[in-house]
Design a protein around this motif. Structure first.
Motif, PDB file in Angstrom:
ATOM      1  N   VAL A 119      35.251  37.189  70.286  1.00 24.63           N
ATOM      2  CA  VAL A 119      36.422  37.189  69.404  1.00 24.63           C
ATOM      3  C   VAL A 119      37.751  37.008  70.134  1.00 24.63           C
ATOM      4  CG1 VAL A 119      35.278  38.551  67.609  1.00 24.63           C
ATOM      5  CG2 VAL A 119      36.487  39.724  69.452  1.00 24.63           C
ATOM      6  N   VAL A 120      37.837  37.347  71.425  1.00 24.83           N
ATOM      7  CA  VAL A 120      39.129  37.303  72.120  1.00 24.83           C
ATOM      8  C   VAL A 120      39.548  35.869  72.402  1.00 24.83           C
ATOM      9  CG1 VAL A 120      38.769  39.565  73.170  1.00 24.83           C
ATOM     10  CG2 VAL A 120      38.025  37.512  74.385  1.00 24.83           C
ATOM     11  N   ASN A 121      40.875  35.688  72.549  1.00 28.93           N
ATOM     12  CA  ASN A 121      41.459  34.393  72.913  1.00 28.93           C
ATOM     13  C   ASN A 121      41.035  33.259  71.961  1.00 28.93           C
ATOM     14  OD1 ASN A 121      42.684  35.580  75.186  1.00 28.93           O
ATOM     15  ND2 ASN A 121      40.848  35.239  76.431  1.00 28.93           N
ATOM     16  N   GLY A 122      40.987  33.578  70.694  1.00 32.30           N
ATOM     17  CA  GLY A 122      40.631  32.561  69.711  1.00 32.30           C
ATOM     18  C   GLY A 122      39.163  32.214  69.660  1.00 32.30           C
ATOM     19  N   MET A 123      38.325  32.953  70.408  1.00 32.11           N
ATOM     20  CA  MET A 123      36.903  32.638  70.441  1.00 32.11           C
ATOM     21  C   MET A 123      36.222  32.901  69.096  1.00 32.11           C
ATOM     22  SD  MET A 123      34.732  31.290  72.441  1.00 32.11           S
ATOM     23  CE  MET A 123      35.533  31.451  74.039  1.00 32.11           C
ATOM     24  N   TRP A 124      36.868  33.708  68.253  1.00 27.82           N
ATOM     25  CA  TRP A 124      36.265  34.001  66.956  1.00 27.82           C
ATOM     26  C   TRP A 124      36.069  32.731  66.127  1.00 27.82           C
ATOM     27  CZ3 TRP A 124      38.597  32.816  62.352  1.00 27.82           C
ATOM     28  CH2 TRP A 124      39.958  32.503  62.391  1.00 27.82           C
ATOM     29  N   LYS A 125      36.946  31.746  66.344  1.00 20.64           N
ATOM     30  CA  LYS A 125      36.812  30.494  65.597  1.00 20.64           C
ATOM     31  C   LYS A 125      35.525  29.775  65.996  1.00 20.64           C
ATOM     32  CE  LYS A 125      41.825  29.843  65.265  1.00 20.64           C
ATOM     33  NZ  LYS A 125      42.975  28.970  65.626  1.00 20.64           N
ATOM     34  N   ARG A 126      35.252  29.744  67.300  1.00 20.41           N
ATOM     35  CA  ARG A 126      34.026  29.091  67.758  1.00 20.41           C
ATOM     36  C   ARG A 126      32.799  29.870  67.317  1.00 20.41           C
ATOM     37  NH1 ARG A 126      35.243  27.031  73.960  1.00 20.41           N
ATOM     38  NH2 ARG A 126      37.192  25.918  73.505  1.00 20.41           N
ATOM     39  N   THR A 127      32.897  31.193  67.396  1.00 22.25           N
ATOM     40  CA  THR A 127      31.781  32.031  66.956  1.00 22.25           C
ATOM     41  C   THR A 127      31.480  31.797  65.483  1.00 22.25           C
ATOM     42  OG1 THR A 127      32.355  33.731  68.580  1.00 22.25           O
ATOM     43  CG2 THR A 127      30.940  34.396  66.753  1.00 22.25           C
ATOM     44  N   LEU A 128      32.540  31.774  64.678  1.00 24.61           N
ATOM     45  CA  LEU A 128      32.368  31.537  63.240  1.00 24.61           C
ATOM     46  C   LEU A 128      31.761  30.167  62.981  1.00 24.61           C
ATOM     47  CD1 LEU A 128      32.864  32.494  60.323  1.00 24.61           C
ATOM     48  CD2 LEU A 128      35.137  31.447  60.463  1.00 24.61           C
ATOM     49  N   ALA A 129      32.271  29.139  63.695  1.00 26.70           N
ATOM     50  CA  ALA A 129      31.745  27.787  63.509  1.00 26.70           C
ATOM     51  C   ALA A 129      30.281  27.707  63.920  1.00 26.70           C
ATOM     52  CB  ALA A 129      32.576  26.792  64.314  1.00 26.70           C
TER      53      ALA A 129
END
Length: 266
Positions: A119-129
């Motif tokens: 989730v850190v450093n905008g990683m949540w977007k990749r995780t969600l995708a």
């Protein structure tokens, strides 16, 4: 072409071949006299690949990625070379793939520990995708069409053995068109295939549903089968069959393999 596609395409086609073989094994077993013998034969045949897999497991080499992770570099490169280049450890593809593994492992070691890495450093977007694309693949309706196509074809007027064989054709189409996309997926792009694949599948679903709504409602079901409440004839029936096949073809060329690639690459 990316390594992730080689793996995902291979796995997708193996699963499709397994489903195809299971379907026609089950179909063949329907000709065995007696429900008990027919069922037990189909059930027992499934143990054959399981036993073969168990026998082969002790001879399976370790994963190159795991070997690299525990600093067994020479073994990792040797296995990669055996898989990709007939044992040539100097092959550029082997070197590039090993460097890709090392880069990924380095990034993992530098990432925050525990759940924060997702989730850190905008990683949540990749995780969600990454995980949502897998969910939408399953929710695309392809599984519904696959499992219930026998009933759909029955509503389109197909009966008996013709219905069963026609239903099995979709699995063959799945294998063929997954292989076709192998040569074009890097040229077209993942995002484009996902978007247009989902849109086209949606159109196929709507056409099939719209055509079936035009059919004659049969009280008690066609041939007293409550799972087949509608009967369609003529050109609309042929169109239902055609678009049922079209949906599977589009799925095989887009969401089925590409979702695995996209998730792995993300």
């Amino acid at each position: 072409m990316g390594y992730s596609y080689h793996v995902s395409e291979l796995c997708t086609r193996k699963v499709a071949r397994l489903i195809l073989s299971r379907y026609f094994i089950g179909y063949g077993c329907t000709f065995i006299p007696g429900a008990t013998a027919s069922f037990r034969t189909a059930w027992g045949i499934q143990f054959v690949p399981c036993v073969m897999f168990m026998i082969g497991l002790p001879f399976l080499p370790e994963s190159p990625r795991w070997l690299a992770k525990v600093d067994r570099t020479e073994e990792a490169i040797r296995i990669l070379a055996a898989i990709q280049a007939d044992g040539n450890i100097e092959d550029p593809y082997v070197i590039a793939e090993y460097e890709e593994i090392v880069t990924a492992l380095t990034a993992e070691r530098l990432a925050p520990q525990g759940w924060r890495k997702f989730v850190v450093n905008g990683m949540w977007k990749r995780t969600l995708a990454g995980f949502s694309v897998q969910a939408w693949q399953q929710l695309s309706g392809a599984n519904v069409m696959t499992y219930y196509v026998v009933y759909i074809f029955a509503m389109a007027g197909l009966e008996g053995q013709i219905n069963l064989v026609a239903s099995g054709v979709q699995y063959a189409l799945f294998i063929v068109f997954t292989g076709v996309m192998f040569f074009y997926v890097d040229k077209v792009g993942r995002r484009t295939l996902l978007i247009w694949g989902a849109i086209t599948m949606g159109v196929c679903h709507m056409i099939v549903a719209g055509l079936l709504s035009m059919g004659e409602i049969v009280p008690g079901g066609v041939n007293d089968n409550p799972n087949v409440p509608v009967l369609l004839t003529g050109s609309p029936a042929y169109a239902v069959i055609a678009f049922s096949y079209m949906l599977i073809i589009v799925y095989a060329m887009t969401l089925a393999p590409v979702c695995w690639i996209y998730a792995a690459e993300v």
